[in-house]
Design a protein around this motif. Structure first.
Motif, PDB file in Angstrom:
ATOM      1  N   SER A  40     -10.661  51.230 -12.844  1.00 17.21           N
ATOM      2  CA  SER A  40     -10.251  52.391 -13.645  1.00 17.21           C
ATOM      3  C   SER A  40      -9.754  53.522 -12.762  1.00 17.21           C
ATOM      4  O   SER A  40      -8.820  54.244 -13.143  1.00 17.21           O
ATOM      5  CB  SER A  40     -11.424  52.877 -14.503  1.00 17.21           C
ATOM      6  N   ILE A  41     -10.363  53.683 -11.584  1.00 22.37           N
ATOM      7  CA  ILE A  41      -9.931  54.757 -10.695  1.00 22.37           C
ATOM      8  C   ILE A  41      -8.498  54.502 -10.245  1.00 22.37           C
ATOM      9  O   ILE A  41      -7.646  55.403 -10.272  1.00 22.37           O
ATOM     10  CB  ILE A  41     -10.883  54.862  -9.488  1.00 22.37           C
ATOM     11  N   GLY A  42      -8.213  53.266  -9.819  1.00 21.16           N
ATOM     12  CA  GLY A  42      -6.859  52.953  -9.395  1.00 21.16           C
ATOM     13  C   GLY A  42      -5.853  53.061 -10.523  1.00 21.16           C
ATOM     14  O   GLY A  42      -4.769  53.637 -10.360  1.00 21.16           O
ATOM     15  N   VAL A  43      -6.214  52.520 -11.688  1.00 15.00           N
ATOM     16  CA  VAL A  43      -5.280  52.508 -12.822  1.00 15.00           C
ATOM     17  C   VAL A  43      -4.998  53.916 -13.321  1.00 15.00           C
ATOM     18  O   VAL A  43      -3.842  54.363 -13.410  1.00 15.00           O
ATOM     19  CB  VAL A  43      -5.843  51.631 -13.960  1.00 15.00           C
ATOM     20  N   PHE A  44      -6.045  54.664 -13.636  1.00 16.65           N
ATOM     21  CA  PHE A  44      -5.851  55.951 -14.301  1.00 16.65           C
ATOM     22  C   PHE A  44      -5.429  57.054 -13.340  1.00 16.65           C
ATOM     23  O   PHE A  44      -4.669  57.944 -13.716  1.00 16.65           O
ATOM     24  CB  PHE A  44      -7.107  56.336 -15.079  1.00 16.65           C
ATOM     25  N   ILE A  75      -1.215  60.527 -11.465  1.00 22.61           N
ATOM     26  CA  ILE A  75      -0.369  60.969 -10.352  1.00 22.61           C
ATOM     27  C   ILE A  75       1.102  60.802 -10.699  1.00 22.61           C
ATOM     28  O   ILE A  75       1.935  61.667 -10.401  1.00 22.61           O
ATOM     29  CB  ILE A  75      -0.728  60.193  -9.066  1.00 22.61           C
ATOM     30  N   ALA A  76       1.452  59.674 -11.344  1.00 26.76           N
ATOM     31  CA  ALA A  76       2.841  59.469 -11.757  1.00 26.76           C
ATOM     32  C   ALA A  76       3.286  60.541 -12.745  1.00 26.76           C
ATOM     33  O   ALA A  76       4.414  61.057 -12.661  1.00 26.76           O
ATOM     34  CB  ALA A  76       2.994  58.080 -12.380  1.00 26.76           C
ATOM     35  N   GLY A  77       2.389  60.919 -13.676  1.00 27.83           N
ATOM     36  CA  GLY A  77       2.728  61.981 -14.613  1.00 27.83           C
ATOM     37  C   GLY A  77       2.900  63.325 -13.932  1.00 27.83           C
ATOM     38  O   GLY A  77       3.832  64.076 -14.238  1.00 27.83           O
ATOM     39  N   LEU A 121      -2.224  63.073 -19.298  1.00 29.05           N
ATOM     40  CA  LEU A 121      -3.356  62.766 -20.166  1.00 29.05           C
ATOM     41  C   LEU A 121      -2.930  61.920 -21.362  1.00 29.05           C
ATOM     42  O   LEU A 121      -3.685  61.037 -21.800  1.00 29.05           O
ATOM     43  CB  LEU A 121      -3.986  64.080 -20.650  1.00 29.05           C
ATOM     44  N   VAL A 122      -1.748  62.179 -21.874  1.00 29.24           N
ATOM     45  CA  VAL A 122      -1.243  61.372 -22.992  1.00 29.24           C
ATOM     46  C   VAL A 122      -1.162  59.907 -22.580  1.00 29.24           C
ATOM     47  O   VAL A 122      -1.642  59.012 -23.295  1.00 29.24           O
ATOM     48  CB  VAL A 122       0.143  61.892 -23.436  1.00 29.24           C
TER      49      VAL A 122
END
Length: 557
Positions: free
Chosen positions: A434-438, A443-445, A528-529
């Motif tokens: 979850s840390i890597g994914v989210f 970061i991309a957002g 967040l979206v």
């Protein structure tokens, strides 16, 4: 004392209370460091926002989780072979020794960070011994008509410990950063003496040759994948994340190859570490798939809520940055309350009515709470926020206890240790993933909108255009971690020299409580979206997996 006697009377309650203490300690120490990282880094004299120190920061969080994900299957299998209670007792001893060593860090700066990371790894070994064998010990001790209740209390305590650790970390960090580690010492010593004196082996250990090939390939493969994901969060070259780093891509490929080799080995050895045959049991497979997806979604929610509170909402409501870790933990207590309300009750009811209804309904409630959080403005009204946290906690409590009971009851008696380890592996791996994914999604957002927002905000308060542009080009991961740590990085980024050249009003505005939260609130909401939509989708897929588990099933030994 025969099995039936041990499953009656006092012993089962002794087993429940002792294993609950063990998993509470392990889970609490997995999260207590998260909220107290600013105090810990100040205590050892290390700037957590310096780009060179981001690796220390990540490994302080992920080292414990990574070891827990890698070792629990091996330690559960060793419990089947040499005694679950014996492995559990050794885990208490290792955990206690590591807690003492952590509280006496003799080094400073980078050396101090490495000391803490190293002993956190040792502590995770002890914690893994506790979690890998606790569910199996309870399944042995309780008759099947009471397992849901017992495992529900145990499992919900573990999940609640993750959030109670946030409050405890905030409170103890206010006293002294070493107190974050001291708190485990008396409980560890008490639990060690108590478990050695009171717990007994019920199932007979099944001696077998150790599956060295399976152990090594699984440990290396899982560790390499999770480590690669960790470095994928960090910037590489001119990119905001490291997913284009050849070492990260190579590590992912090597890890997948090692796990493929592991699967081949497990089908050919007489006593495999990882019982792949258990996946033929539908209740076991569906329950673990649902647990993995739920752990990913829950981990993402935990970190995003901390960032939301510490980096934006609390400063906007007048809280000093130094106090935001403590108050973030306090404001997240409704989530823990939901766990504690629903977990034991749903575990008890699932003993009578089965796991599918409660687990599936709980996950639908979790998905709904994610969508509700998505609808809130960044500067939300707390009662609405707290209500959604309670609903999420209730949903996760409804899922976790019945799901754990169904998984553990579906496997043969002599494989409960490895089944417990496999269940914990899926759950711990989900938290690490979850840390890597989210974080990558967030970061991309931020990378898309933060640079222009940061440039405009700095220039509006007198920062020269070239300086503002250079600051805006810094990796967004630093800004994300500043919000995660409850820190205002603007003074750090601009520098005291330039701040002294600005007007007092502009300098005060840049370093005040509102500039940074207002600056990142727009880009943060964009990220967040994406994060909460992904988390809601995972919860819905997990609900589908839970619904497919079939009717109630108890393995007949």
């Amino acid at each position: 004392m025969d099995t039936q006697t041990r499953r009656g009377g006092r012993y089962k309650w002794v087993a429940l209370s002792n294993t609950t203490l063990g998993v509470l300690m392990s889970a609490l120490d997995g999260s207590i460091v998260i909220i107290s990282l600013p105090a810990i880094f100040r205590g050892i004299g290390l700037d957590p926002l310096a780009p060179a120190n981001i690796g220390y920061l990540l490994w302080m969080i992920l080292g414990y989780l990574l070891v827990s994900a890698v070792l629990v299957v091996t330690l559960g299998r060793l419990g089947d072979m040499f005694g679950r209670v014996r492995m559990y007792n050794v885990g208490f001893v290792i955990f206690s020794v590591a807690s003492v060593a952590l509280s006496f860090d003799p080094f400073h700066a980078g050396g101090g960070a490495l000391w803490l990371i190293g002993w956190r790894v040792v502590q995770a070994v002890g914690g893994s011994m506790l979690t890998a064998n606790s569910a199996a010990i309870l399944t042995d001790a309780f008759p099947r008509e009471q397992r849901g209740m017992a495992l529900g209390v145990n499992q919900i305590t573990a999940l609640a410990g993750q959030f109670l650790g946030l409050v405890a970390g905030g409170l103890l960090a206010e006293l002294d950063w070493r107190a974050v580690f001291w708190v485990s010492v008396p409980f560890g010593i008490f639990g060690t003496v108590w478990s050695i004196r009171s717990l007994r082996e019920i199932s007979r250990p099944q001696r077998a040759r150790i599956d060295w090939g399976g152990n090594v390939t699984f440990a290396l493969g899982t560790a390499v994948i999770l480590a690669s994901i960790t470095y994928g969060i960090q910037p590489y070259g001119g990119a905001a994340t490291g997913w284009g780093n050849p070492w990260v891509l190579g590590g992912l490929g090597a890890g997948i190859a090692l796990l493929a080799g592991f699967c081949v080995i497990e089908t050919r050895v007489p006593s495999p570490m990882f019982q792949l045959s258990l996946f033929r049991i539908r209740a076991f497979t569906a329950g673990n798939l649902a647990a993995l997806l739920t752990a990913i979604a829950r981990g993402g929610m935990q970190f995003m809520l901390i960032i939301w509170l510490q980096g934006i909402w609390l400063p906007l409501h007048g809280y000093d940055y130094e106090k935001t870790p403590l108050w973030a933990g306090i404001y997240l207590l409704p989530l823990t309350a939901g766990f504690l309300i629903a977990g034991p009750v749903s575990g008890f009811l699932s003993d009578r009515f089965g796991a599918r209804l409660f687990s599936t309904g709980g996950l639908l409630l979790v998905a709904g709470s994610f969508l509700g959080l998505l609808a809130l403005p960044v500067d939300f009204s707390y009662p609405a926020f707290a209500l959604l946290l309670v609903l999420s906690g209730i949903g996760q409590g409804m899922f976790s206890a019945p799901n754990t009971s169904a998984i553990m009851s579906s496997v043969p008696d002599n494989q409960r240790g490895v089944a417990s380890g496999m269940r914990s592996t899926f759950q711990n791996s989900g938290t690490s993933l979850s840390i890597g994914v989210f974080f990558s999604l967030m970061i991309a957002g931020l990378a898309g909108s933060l640079p222009s927002t940061l440039t405009g905000g700095l220039q509006a308060h007198g920062v020269p255009a070239d300086v503002a542009a250079n600051i805006a080009q810094l990796p967004p991961v630093s800004t994300l971690f500043a919000a995660f740590l409850g820190s205002n990085p603007v003074a750090h980024l601009v520098g005291p020299g330039l701040l002294n050249q600005l007007s007092p009003a502009d300098s005060a505005a840049l370093t005040g409580k509102e500039f940074f939260p207002n600056l990142i609130s727009g880009p943060f909401h964009d990220g967040l979206v994406t994060v909460f939509v992904a988390a809601a989708a995972m919860a819905l897929v997990a609900a589908l997996a839970s619904a497919s588990r079939g009717k109630r099933y108890f393995h007949q030994d």
